[in-house]
Design an enzyme around this catalytic site. Structure first.
Site, PDB file in Angstrom:
ATOM      1  N   GLY A 126     -87.410  15.157 -13.920  1.00 32.63           N
ATOM      2  CA  GLY A 126     -88.191  16.342 -13.857  1.00 32.63           C
ATOM      3  C   GLY A 126     -88.926  16.515 -14.963  1.00 32.63           C
ATOM      4  N   GLY A 131     -89.798  20.032 -17.790  1.00 31.44           N
ATOM      5  CA  GLY A 131     -89.418  21.517 -17.794  1.00 31.44           C
ATOM      6  C   GLY A 131     -90.363  21.907 -19.125  1.00 31.44           C
ATOM      7  N   PHE A 153     -89.535  22.075 -22.315  1.00 33.91           N
ATOM      8  CA  PHE A 153     -89.463  21.147 -23.354  1.00 33.91           C
ATOM      9  C   PHE A 153     -90.299  19.926 -23.358  1.00 33.91           C
ATOM     10  CE2 PHE A 153     -87.621  17.914 -26.094  1.00 33.91           C
ATOM     11  CZ  PHE A 153     -87.338  18.693 -27.317  1.00 33.91           C
ATOM     12  N   GLY A 154     -90.363  19.439 -22.125  1.00 27.18           N
ATOM     13  CA  GLY A 154     -90.914  18.083 -21.807  1.00 27.18           C
ATOM     14  C   GLY A 154     -90.223  17.395 -20.573  1.00 27.18           C
ATOM     15  N   VAL A 205     -88.007  15.087 -18.393  1.00 30.30           N
ATOM     16  CA  VAL A 205     -86.287  14.794 -18.254  1.00 30.30           C
ATOM     17  C   VAL A 205     -86.228  13.450 -17.785  1.00 30.30           C
ATOM     18  CG1 VAL A 205     -84.413  15.778 -17.751  1.00 30.30           C
ATOM     19  CG2 VAL A 205     -86.105  17.228 -18.131  1.00 30.30           C
ATOM     20  N   LYS A 255     -84.373  14.827 -22.488  1.00 31.54           N
ATOM     21  CA  LYS A 255     -85.568  15.512 -22.625  1.00 31.54           C
ATOM     22  C   LYS A 255     -86.541  14.966 -23.654  1.00 31.54           C
ATOM     23  CE  LYS A 255     -83.609  19.833 -20.469  1.00 31.54           C
ATOM     24  NZ  LYS A 255     -84.130  21.035 -20.347  1.00 31.54           N
ATOM     25  N   ASP A 281     -84.639  32.328 -20.211  1.00 30.78           N
ATOM     26  CA  ASP A 281     -85.348  31.714 -19.065  1.00 30.78           C
ATOM     27  C   ASP A 281     -84.614  31.370 -18.042  1.00 30.78           C
ATOM     28  OD1 ASP A 281     -87.631  30.246 -17.830  1.00 30.78           O
ATOM     29  OD2 ASP A 281     -87.009  28.273 -18.644  1.00 30.78           O
TER      30      ASP A 281
END
Length: 313
Positions: A18, A20, A22-23, A25, A39, A134
């Protein structure tokens, strides 16, 4: 970084699960056999990053995804989390496969929402309180027993100001989770988390994708009217995910919908606290559990609230 590279087969595409805020995953397997979610993002090393990770890794609760560690090396930053195997609630509700529909009955959705509520309530109980900012269906993960764990708590503290508040960072599918005071004034608080949780409950109720089936106006203006009109007509099936029709009591479902209405109140002062939400969901879950019985063949029967007193003396 060498250990994390080995754990992810050099951050191979097959380990990418995935992406997100942050970056990227990645799923990883550490040398001691621990499955982790890693991450990764490009950033210069910073002491603030270290301090924030140490703070978040000190927060422990069974309904929160645990932060296990971090790494800063070669202008890269990594966050290492416990791995939660059954994916996100969003994936089960309206993902490509919409797998395991038998886990989507109302009782299961109550259990999942109760677990997520406990995770948020714990964040709010910290001193100072930690606001998630979030919270959404994609950030509620399910373990092998479909036990809910809230992910990305505090991740906003790793993001730059522009990443948090810039209008370009908001997409339609996420903006619906933002409380009115956040969209207008960028005022995050415990009560804005409660609003986000109300949208989460609404999605559990209707079982449809964010961007396609919900709008800001429908949440803020039409939900109460929609609920009340369908209650008056005795036709709640118009708004309830058809995958869980007949799997709930009338009392439990009505109380669940009324809780959604309370959480989505435009006034932050009137919304309940997450502790209040936990208590109400626990009560609703107990109502649903009491209504469940097994017949002689071992199949599941659910007694609707309207039928509970039929034939009683």
């Amino acid at each position: 970084m060498e250990e994390l590279s080995l754990a992810t087969k050099n951050f191979s595409r097959e380990n990418l699960i995935g992406e997100g805020k942050f970056g990227e995953v990645y799923q990883g397997l550490l040398q001691d056999g621990t499955l982790v979610a890693i991450k990764k993002r490009c950033r210069l090393p910073s002491q603030d990053f270290v301090d924030e990770v140490r703070y978040l890794s000190s927060i422990h609760h069974q309904n929160l995804v645990a932060v296990l560690g971090y790494c800063q090396e070669n202008n890269l930053q990594f966050l290492v989390y416990e791995y939660v195997p059954n994916g996100s609630v969003s994936g089960h509700l309206y993902g490509p496969s919409q797998q395991l529909n038998e886990k989507l009955g109302f009782k299961h959705r109550c259990s999942i929402s109760l677990g997520a509520a406990k995770g948020l309530a714990h964040l709010h109980s910290l001193r100072p309180s930690l606001v998630h900012t979030d919270f959404k269906t994609a950030n509620v993960l399910l373990d092998e027993n479909y036990f809910a764990k809230v992910a990305d708590a505090g991740v906003h503290n790793f993001l730059g100001r522009n990443e948090i508040t810039g209008p370009s960072s908001l997409v339609d599918s996420e903006e619906i989770f933002l409380a009115p005071e956040v969209r207008e004034f960028r005022q995050f608080s415990d009560k804005s988390d409660v609003y986000s949780f109300g949208v989460f409950l609404l999605q559990l109720l209707i079982g449809k994708a964010e961007a396609k089936s919900l709008s800001l106006s429908s949440i803020n203006q039409n939900l109460v009217e929609l609920v009340m009109s369908n209650q008056d007509n005795g036709n709640m099936s118009n708004i309830i995910d058809p995958r869980m029709l007949s799997s709930f009591t009338t009392e439990g479902m009505e109380d669940f919908i009324l809780l959604i209405v309370r959480c989505l109140n435009p006034s932050s002062e009137i919304r309940p606290t997450m502790n209040d939400v936990v208590m109400e969901l626990d009560r609703i879950f107990k109502i649903e559990m009491k209504s469940i019985s097994f017949n002689d063949a071992g199949s599941l029967n659910v007694t609707l609230g309207s039928e509970l007193f039929l034939g009683s003396e």
